[in-house]
Write an enzyme that holds these catalytic residues in place. Structure first.
Site, PDB file in Angstrom:
ATOM      1  N   THR A 226       1.995  -2.212   8.952  1.00  0.00           N
ATOM      2  CA  THR A 226       2.346  -3.195   9.986  1.00  0.00           C
ATOM      3  C   THR A 226       2.515  -4.604   9.443  1.00  0.00           C
ATOM      4  O   THR A 226       3.071  -5.461  10.141  1.00  0.00           O
ATOM      5  CB  THR A 226       1.223  -3.255  11.040  1.00  0.00           C
TER       6      THR A 226
ATOM      7  N   CYS B 268       2.530  -3.614   4.143  1.00  0.00           N
ATOM      8  CA  CYS B 268       1.753  -2.409   4.455  1.00  0.00           C
ATOM      9  C   CYS B 268       2.450  -1.720   5.618  1.00  0.00           C
ATOM     10  O   CYS B 268       3.667  -1.855   5.782  1.00  0.00           O
ATOM     11  CB  CYS B 268       0.291  -2.740   4.736  1.00  0.00           C
TER      12      CYS B 268
ATOM     13  N   HIS C 102       7.063 -24.848   9.708  1.00  0.00           N
ATOM     14  CA  HIS C 102       5.970 -25.466  10.467  1.00  0.00           C
ATOM     15  C   HIS C 102       4.590 -25.177   9.880  1.00  0.00           C
ATOM     16  O   HIS C 102       3.721 -26.033   9.917  1.00  0.00           O
ATOM     17  CB  HIS C 102       5.992 -24.968  11.922  1.00  0.00           C
ATOM     18  N   ASN C 103       4.372 -23.957   9.405  1.00  0.00           N
ATOM     19  CA  ASN C 103       3.034 -23.545   8.961  1.00  0.00           C
ATOM     20  C   ASN C 103       2.876 -23.575   7.444  1.00  0.00           C
ATOM     21  O   ASN C 103       1.790 -23.325   6.938  1.00  0.00           O
ATOM     22  CB  ASN C 103       2.710 -22.129   9.458  1.00  0.00           C
TER      23      ASN C 103
ATOM     24  N   HIS D 134       3.776 -31.620  11.433  1.00  0.00           N
ATOM     25  CA  HIS D 134       3.108 -30.343  11.152  1.00  0.00           C
ATOM     26  C   HIS D 134       1.982 -30.490  10.131  1.00  0.00           C
ATOM     27  O   HIS D 134       1.098 -29.636  10.063  1.00  0.00           O
ATOM     28  CB  HIS D 134       4.126 -29.314  10.653  1.00  0.00           C
TER      29      HIS D 134
ATOM     30  N   ASP E  61       0.860  -1.194   0.000  1.00  0.00           N
ATOM     31  CA  ASP E  61       0.000   0.000   0.000  1.00  0.00           C
ATOM     32  C   ASP E  61       0.893   1.240   0.000  1.00  0.00           C
ATOM     33  O   ASP E  61       2.114   1.157  -0.207  1.00  0.00           O
ATOM     34  CB  ASP E  61      -1.028  -0.046   1.149  1.00  0.00           C
TER      35      ASP E  61
HETATM   36  C1  RB5 Z   1      -2.433   2.474   6.557  1.00  0.00           C
HETATM   37  O1  RB5 Z   1      -2.511   3.643   7.305  1.00  0.00           O
HETATM   38  C2  RB5 Z   1      -2.266   1.282   7.482  1.00  0.00           C
HETATM   39  O2  RB5 Z   1      -3.449   1.068   8.182  1.00  0.00           O
HETATM   40  C3  RB5 Z   1      -1.874   0.047   6.698  1.00  0.00           C
HETATM   41  O3  RB5 Z   1      -0.690   0.288   6.020  1.00  0.00           O
HETATM   42  C4  RB5 Z   1      -1.628  -1.209   7.484  1.00  0.00           C
HETATM   43  O4  RB5 Z   1      -0.715  -1.000   8.513  1.00  0.00           O
HETATM   44  C5  RB5 Z   1      -2.814  -1.933   7.949  1.00  0.00           C
HETATM   45  O5  RB5 Z   1      -2.717  -2.974   8.602  1.00  0.00           O
END
Ligand code: RB5
Length: 158
Positions: free
Chosen positions: A70, A68, A101-102, A136, A11
């Protein structure tokens, strides 16, 4: 079998990290299909997550990388596609284990959480690991059972 072709998506928070990781993957000889954005204008992460997950689930690529802020939103969205096992990792140990494992087929991480060198280590740990199967396999099959039936026989027993 070594990974030959990956899909990558991102993103707006992860444009430059996506470009760096894409170059890193290509440097490893991997063909990369980039379905993400190269603009910093707000871009909804589920769009990239779905595109990458669809390609992985359809067998068009050997796996996917999603970035993204996080890595969490990407993993939540990608995991809604049947056949996807997407994991958000912030260090290489988890990235290795999530393959061993996954049998994770999509790797996610966050551009607001880790820097480019850590991201490369995470990608390499995931790519260089192999699914171990064995004990697994039954557990991974349980994940698929939940996905396909919204139920789990083992949870009803005992
Ligand atoms: C965007 O602001 C943020 O929410 C996105 O990049 C991500 O971290 C969502 O999980």
């Amino acid at each position: 079998m070594p990974v030959q072709k990956l899909a990558i998506g991102n993103d707006h928070t992860a444009v430059s990290l996506k470009q760096e990781i894409k170059a890193h993957l290509e440097g490893r000889g991997i063909e990369v299909v980039d379905v993400g954005t190269n603009e910093t204008a707000s871009f909804p992460y589920p769009v990239s997550a779905y595109k990458v997950a669809r390609m992985v689930a359809d067998g068009a690529v050997d796996g996917g990388v999603l970035i993204c802020g996080t890595g969490i939103g990407m993993s939540l969205a990608a995991n809604k596609v049947h056949g996807i096992r997407a994991c958000a990792c912030s260090e290489p140990y988890s990235a290795r284990l999530t393959k061993q494992h996954n049998n994770a087929n999509v790797l996610c991480f966050g551009a607001r959480v880790i820097g480019p060198e850590m991201a490369k280590m995470i990608v390499d740990a995931w790519l260089d690991a192999e699914y171990e199967g064995g004990r697994h396999q039954k557990r991974v099959e349980m994940i698929t059972e939940i996905e396909q039936t919204q139920s789990l026989a083992a949870a009803r027993e005992g």
